[in-house]
Design a protein around this motif. Structure first.
Motif, PDB file in Angstrom:
ATOM      1  N   MET A 127       0.809  -1.213   0.000  1.00 26.85           N
ATOM      2  CA  MET A 127       0.000   0.000   0.000  1.00 26.85           C
ATOM      3  C   MET A 127       0.848   1.271   0.000  1.00 26.85           C
ATOM      4  O   MET A 127       0.353   2.358  -0.293  1.00 26.85           O
ATOM      5  N   PHE A 128       2.134   1.136   0.326  1.00 21.56           N
ATOM      6  CA  PHE A 128       3.011   2.301   0.358  1.00 21.56           C
ATOM      7  C   PHE A 128       3.813   2.453  -0.930  1.00 21.56           C
ATOM      8  O   PHE A 128       4.704   3.291  -1.028  1.00 21.56           O
ATOM      9  N   SER A 129       3.500   1.643  -1.924  1.00 19.91           N
ATOM     10  CA  SER A 129       4.228   1.686  -3.184  1.00 19.91           C
ATOM     11  C   SER A 129       3.689   2.799  -4.092  1.00 19.91           C
ATOM     12  O   SER A 129       2.502   3.116  -4.073  1.00 19.91           O
ATOM     13  N   THR A 130       4.583   3.374  -4.876  1.00 21.17           N
ATOM     14  CA  THR A 130       4.224   4.381  -5.871  1.00 21.17           C
ATOM     15  C   THR A 130       4.338   3.760  -7.252  1.00 21.17           C
ATOM     16  O   THR A 130       5.385   3.223  -7.609  1.00 21.17           O
ATOM     17  N   THR A 131       3.271   3.809  -8.031  1.00 18.89           N
ATOM     18  CA  THR A 131       3.271   3.196  -9.357  1.00 18.89           C
ATOM     19  C   THR A 131       3.819   4.170 -10.391  1.00 18.89           C
ATOM     20  O   THR A 131       3.437   5.338 -10.438  1.00 18.89           O
ATOM     21  N   ARG A 132       4.710   3.660 -11.224  1.00 16.93           N
ATOM     22  CA  ARG A 132       5.283   4.452 -12.319  1.00 16.93           C
ATOM     23  C   ARG A 132       5.003   3.724 -13.632  1.00 16.93           C
ATOM     24  O   ARG A 132       5.427   2.585 -13.831  1.00 16.93           O
ATOM     25  N   GLN A 133       4.267   4.356 -14.522  1.00 19.01           N
ATOM     26  CA  GLN A 133       3.959   3.773 -15.831  1.00 19.01           C
ATOM     27  C   GLN A 133       5.159   3.967 -16.745  1.00 19.01           C
ATOM     28  O   GLN A 133       5.596   5.088 -16.988  1.00 19.01           O
ATOM     29  N   VAL A 134       5.686   2.868 -17.249  1.00 23.81           N
ATOM     30  CA  VAL A 134       6.868   2.911 -18.112  1.00 23.81           C
ATOM     31  C   VAL A 134       6.430   3.041 -19.568  1.00 23.81           C
ATOM     32  O   VAL A 134       5.655   2.222 -20.068  1.00 23.81           O
ATOM     33  N   THR A 135       6.921   4.071 -20.241  1.00 21.12           N
ATOM     34  CA  THR A 135       6.652   4.261 -21.658  1.00 21.12           C
ATOM     35  C   THR A 135       7.784   3.643 -22.459  1.00 21.12           C
ATOM     36  O   THR A 135       8.940   4.066 -22.327  1.00 21.12           O
ATOM     37  N   THR A 136       7.472   2.652 -23.254  1.00 20.16           N
ATOM     38  CA  THR A 136       8.503   1.935 -23.997  1.00 20.16           C
ATOM     39  C   THR A 136       9.255   2.868 -24.928  1.00 20.16           C
ATOM     40  O   THR A 136       8.659   3.614 -25.708  1.00 20.16           O
ATOM     41  N   ASP A 137      10.584   2.825 -24.804  1.00 21.79           N
ATOM     42  CA  ASP A 137      11.473   3.648 -25.620  1.00 21.79           C
ATOM     43  C   ASP A 137      12.495   2.712 -26.262  1.00 21.79           C
ATOM     44  O   ASP A 137      13.322   2.128 -25.572  1.00 21.79           O
ATOM     45  N   LEU A 138      12.434   2.558 -27.575  1.00 19.92           N
ATOM     46  CA  LEU A 138      13.292   1.588 -28.258  1.00 19.92           C
ATOM     47  C   LEU A 138      14.769   1.944 -28.162  1.00 19.92           C
ATOM     48  O   LEU A 138      15.622   1.051 -28.143  1.00 19.92           O
ATOM     49  N   LEU A 139      15.102   3.222 -28.091  1.00 19.76           N
ATOM     50  CA  LEU A 139      16.495   3.635 -27.965  1.00 19.76           C
ATOM     51  C   LEU A 139      17.046   3.249 -26.591  1.00 19.76           C
ATOM     52  O   LEU A 139      18.165   2.739 -26.477  1.00 19.76           O
ATOM     53  N   LYS A 140      16.247   3.503 -25.568  1.00 16.50           N
ATOM     54  CA  LYS A 140      16.658   3.099 -24.217  1.00 16.50           C
ATOM     55  C   LYS A 140      16.778   1.580 -24.132  1.00 16.50           C
ATOM     56  O   LYS A 140      17.730   1.049 -23.542  1.00 16.50           O
ATOM     57  N   ALA A 141      15.810   0.894 -24.715  1.00 18.97           N
ATOM     58  CA  ALA A 141      15.817  -0.567 -24.684  1.00 18.97           C
ATOM     59  C   ALA A 141      17.060  -1.120 -25.366  1.00 18.97           C
ATOM     60  O   ALA A 141      17.684  -2.069 -24.875  1.00 18.97           O
ATOM     61  N   GLU A 142      17.440  -0.523 -26.481  1.00 19.37           N
ATOM     62  CA  GLU A 142      18.614  -0.998 -27.219  1.00 19.37           C
ATOM     63  C   GLU A 142      19.896  -0.784 -26.421  1.00 19.37           C
ATOM     64  O   GLU A 142      20.808  -1.626 -26.468  1.00 19.37           O
ATOM     65  N   ARG A 143      19.977   0.293 -25.680  1.00 24.47           N
ATOM     66  CA  ARG A 143      21.162   0.548 -24.861  1.00 24.47           C
ATOM     67  C   ARG A 143      21.297  -0.481 -23.748  1.00 24.47           C
ATOM     68  O   ARG A 143      22.388  -0.979 -23.475  1.00 24.47           O
ATOM     69  N   VAL A 144      20.173  -0.816 -23.130  1.00 20.21           N
ATOM     70  CA  VAL A 144      20.211  -1.832 -22.074  1.00 20.21           C
ATOM     71  C   VAL A 144      20.527  -3.201 -22.673  1.00 20.21           C
ATOM     72  O   VAL A 144      21.319  -3.975 -22.118  1.00 20.21           O
ATOM     73  N   LYS A 145      19.931  -3.507 -23.805  1.00 17.33           N
ATOM     74  CA  LYS A 145      20.197  -4.785 -24.473  1.00 17.33           C
ATOM     75  C   LYS A 145      21.685  -4.917 -24.802  1.00 17.33           C
ATOM     76  O   LYS A 145      22.288  -5.982 -24.606  1.00 17.33           O
TER      77      LYS A 145
END
Length: 251
Positions: free
Chosen positions: A39-57
């Motif tokens: 109940m003390f958690s804060t939800t953050r909606q993640v917007t998919t970003d292909l450039l960010k995803a490629e860097r992590v990959k």
């Protein structure tokens, strides 16, 4: 605690990892529905970003072998409990270590990824063997499957290579989507229908004839004196029989 809600894609999960390190989140959990038990958690909606995803990959591939990266990728499709959370714990371990960690099977996180990947690989192999196409009047070869894991996109290349000169559709009745090959490329299609599950009016006129031929062939090579049901069930579990043409005869 931060609850990260992704869009259900692998790229979305990779984007979430980028955000974790960019914003230096220290206590996170993943939830595809964006709902946390805390109940003390804060939800953050993640917007998919292909450039960010490629860097992590790219970062993951630099620290893992090709097989190790594939195991992480396959885990995403395993549908094990808290899969994205387990993947995050594994990735965290990977980025924190100066050496390759994928061989550290004593670590429960590494072991969980290995087991999940093995399950997906085994299910993909079975689907390649158990798909049974039927020809419709529209000259599309159609098959229904209900795999334990979400493996359709993983087996798409196998079928597009093997049946490159035919239009086909493999439909996952459990997850209500399919993969369709149009002689050029494979695309994902979402459907919810029942009309292709039983009505003979949609099948090509010769389809039932060929099904009967296949059933007769299966019956002729099935030597009852040598039947080993335990071994048979090991290679062809009964949960797959519903969509196998040869099993509709009760053999």
């Amino acid at each position: 605690m931060i609850t990260l809600a992704c869009d259900g894609t692998f790229e979305g999960w990779l984007t979430a990892l980028f955000d974790i390190y960019e914003y230096r989140f220290t206590d996170v959990e993943f939830s595809s529905e964006g709902v946390s038990a805390n109940m003390f958690s804060t939800t953050r909606q993640v917007t998919t970003d292909l450039l960010k995803a490629e860097r992590v990959k790219k970062g993951l591939k630099q620290r893992l072998s090709q097989q190790g990266y594939q195991q992480l990728y396959h885990t995403f499709f395993s549908e094990i409990e808290n899969a994205e959370q387990q993947m995050w714990l594994f990735a965290q371990y990977v980025f924190a270590s100066k050496i390759n960690v994928e061989g550290d099977q004593r670590n429960p996180v590494v072991w969980n990824i290995l087991k999940a990947a093995q399950m997906v690989r085994r299910e993909s192999h079975r689907m390649k063997a158990f798909v049974r196409f039927q020809l419709t009047k529209d000259q599309i070869y159609y098959a229904v499957v209900e795999p334990d894991c979400d493996v359709l996109t993983l087996i798409a290349k196998h079928f597009s290579d093997r049946y490159a000169d035919q239009r086909w559709l493999i439909y996952d009745d459990k997850r209500k989507y399919g993969i369709y090959y149009d002689l050029n490329s494979v695309s994902v299609v979402e459907m919810t229908f029942n009309e292709l599950s039983g009505g003979v009016e949609i099948w090509d006129d010769k389809e039932l004839f060929f099904q009967q031929l296949w059933q007769r062939y299966f019956g002729s090579v099935n030597i009852k004196a040598r039947k080993n049901m335990k071994l048979h069930l090991q290679h062809m579990p009964k949960r797959y029989w519903r969509h196998l043409t040869e099993k509709k005869t009760g053999l």
